[in-house]
Design an enzyme around this catalytic site. Structure first.
Site, short mmCIF file in Angstrom:
data_model
loop_
_atom_site.label_atom_id
_atom_site.label_comp_id
_atom_site.label_asym_id
_atom_site.label_seq_id
_atom_site.Cartn_x
_atom_site.Cartn_y
_atom_site.Cartn_z
N GLU A 1 -48.82 -56.27 -65.01
CA GLU A 1 -48.22 -56.52 -66.32
C GLU A 1 -48.91 -55.70 -67.42
O GLU A 1 -48.77 -56.00 -68.60
CB GLU A 1 -48.31 -58.01 -66.65
CG GLU A 1 -49.69 -58.55 -66.91
CD GLU A 1 -50.45 -58.98 -65.67
OE1 GLU A 1 -51.35 -59.81 -65.79
OE2 GLU A 1 -50.12 -58.49 -64.56
N ASP B 1 -51.15 -55.74 -72.51
CA ASP B 1 -51.02 -56.67 -71.40
C ASP B 1 -50.12 -57.83 -71.81
O ASP B 1 -50.29 -58.40 -72.91
CB ASP B 1 -52.40 -57.20 -71.00
CG ASP B 1 -52.36 -58.02 -69.74
OD1 ASP B 1 -52.52 -57.44 -68.65
OD2 ASP B 1 -52.18 -59.25 -69.84
N ASP C 1 -40.11 -60.25 -63.89
CA ASP C 1 -39.55 -58.88 -63.91
C ASP C 1 -38.77 -58.63 -65.19
O ASP C 1 -38.87 -57.55 -65.79
CB ASP C 1 -38.65 -58.65 -62.69
CG ASP C 1 -39.42 -58.55 -61.39
OD1 ASP C 1 -40.67 -58.41 -61.45
OD2 ASP C 1 -38.79 -58.59 -60.32
N HIS D 1 -40.37 -65.01 -60.13
CA HIS D 1 -40.62 -63.58 -60.24
C HIS D 1 -39.49 -62.85 -60.96
O HIS D 1 -39.71 -61.82 -61.61
CB HIS D 1 -40.82 -62.98 -58.85
CG HIS D 1 -42.12 -63.37 -58.22
ND1 HIS D 1 -43.32 -62.81 -58.58
CD2 HIS D 1 -42.41 -64.29 -57.27
CE1 HIS D 1 -44.30 -63.34 -57.88
NE2 HIS D 1 -43.77 -64.26 -57.07
N ASN E 1 -44.68 -66.02 -63.93
CA ASN E 1 -44.30 -65.79 -62.54
C ASN E 1 -44.35 -67.06 -61.71
O ASN E 1 -43.45 -67.36 -60.92
CB ASN E 1 -45.22 -64.74 -61.92
CG ASN E 1 -44.60 -63.35 -61.89
OD1 ASN E 1 -43.39 -63.20 -62.08
ND2 ASN E 1 -45.41 -62.34 -61.68
#
Length: 343
Positions: A266, A223, A240, A236, A231
């Site tokens: 994630e 994770d 990404d 975002h 984010n």
């Protein structure tokens, strides 16, 4: 399916036009050699008509080209039979080429019935010529070349019609299967990271049960730490970029037969067949260190990222239990400060 069916018919018509044009080029040469200018002209006109039909077909008006092809073959056969006599076998060229075309081409049921009826009438007219015309205008009693030529063309036309349709159908089937495989592959791939997705993981789990049950298998969940904060504060796009960067590290540190999957958000799932726990820990620790060395460049700053992982050695077929154990170890690592691998 309609597009593939139209492509099949379009390709079939193109092949038949090329074959018919070749036949008329050879006939033109034959008539030129024997000094029959009328038939040389007819052959040249036929080739020109087929050339126009070829481009009509290429433009997508397949049904129009199909209709011209069938009617043109019928007209040629009737004209040849009238001029040379029924013994030259032109009527059998007509049957061998036009009947399969009428059956295979893209006509409605009503159009197909009309065309086959026209073909039947034309055939009977040709067979009736000996009773209507005592001596054909271009009758050559010693001519054995035309009957031989038309007889072979009839056989080859029938074979070409059936074989061409079979080859094209097989090719279209291959294209359809390729599209299905591409669609299936796309449905098993995460669009952002290009890793496998959760749907493919289910397929892989079935393979584990059938192939790897006698071998050690390690499961691990990874994770991205503080991903929500990235984010929310960096945007975002930065989030990404972090996921893509972690995905690249995972891909570089695993084998082709390993499962590397974006499990959700994630979170990433790794399944390592043939890996004992000690070996798997070394792999996961290297992944952790490689991610720790990454930095994501935004417009204003560099962002450091880390991952926390939880792993477990699969026992028996208890995949669900292994995933729960991974999740438990993952959150243990989160509680203990993150950026670590827990077994």
């Amino acid at each position: 399916m309609f597009v593939d069916g139209q492509l099949r018919t379009k390709t079939y018509v193109s092949i038949m036009i090329i074959i018919a044009s070749s036949v008329h080029v050879m006939l033109g040469a034959y008539f030129l050699y024997y000094g029959i200018p009328l038939m040389v002209l007819f052959s040249a006109v036929d080739v020109a008509i087929y050339a126009v039909t070829f481009f009509i077909n290429r433009s997508g008006r397949v049904r129009v080209a199909s209709f011209i092809l069938v009617i043109k073959v019928a007209f040629f056969a009737v004209l040849s039979t009238f001029l040379f006599g029924v013994n030259v076998n032109a009527q059998w060229v007509f049957v061998a080429a036009a009947l399969p075309a009428a059956l295979h081409l893209d006509f409605t049921t009503r159009q197909r019935i009309w065309i086959i009826s026209i073909l039947a009438v034309a055939l009977n007219v040709m067979l009736a010529f000996p009773f209507i015309v005592e001596t054909p205008p271009l009758y050559m009693p010693d001519n054995t070349v035309l009957p031989f030529f038309f007889g072979n063309v009839a056989s080859l036309s029938f074979i070409a019609s059936i074989a061409g349709n079979a080859i094209i159908t097989r090719r279209i089937t291959e294209m359809q299967n390729k599209k299905i495989r591409e669609h299936e592959e796309a449905s098993y791939t995460d669009p952002l990271t290009k890793l496998s997705n959760r749907r493919y993981a289910e397929v892989f789990f079935n393979e584990i049960n059938s192939k790897y049950i006698e071998r050690p298998i390690t499961f691990a969940l990874l994770d991205v730490d503080n991903f929500k904060k990235i984010n929310d504060t960096k945007g975002h796009e930065a989030g990404d970029s972090a996921l893509v960067a972690v995905s690249d590290v995972l891909r570089l540190n695993t084998r082709n037969n390993d499962l590397v999957c974006r499990w959700g958000g994630e979170e990433f799932l790794l399944v390592l067949p043939g890996c004992e726990q000690e070996h798997a820990q070394r792999i996961l620790e290297k992944i952790r260190k490689d991610v720790e060395g990454l930095s994501i460049q935004t417009e204003t700053e560099e962002i450091k990222i880390t991952v926390t992982g939880g792993g477990v050695l699969l026992v028996g077929k208890e995949i669900k239990a292994a995933l729960l154990a991974c999740d438990k170890n993952l959150y243990k690592g989160k509680r203990n400060g993150k950026n670590q691998i827990v077994f």
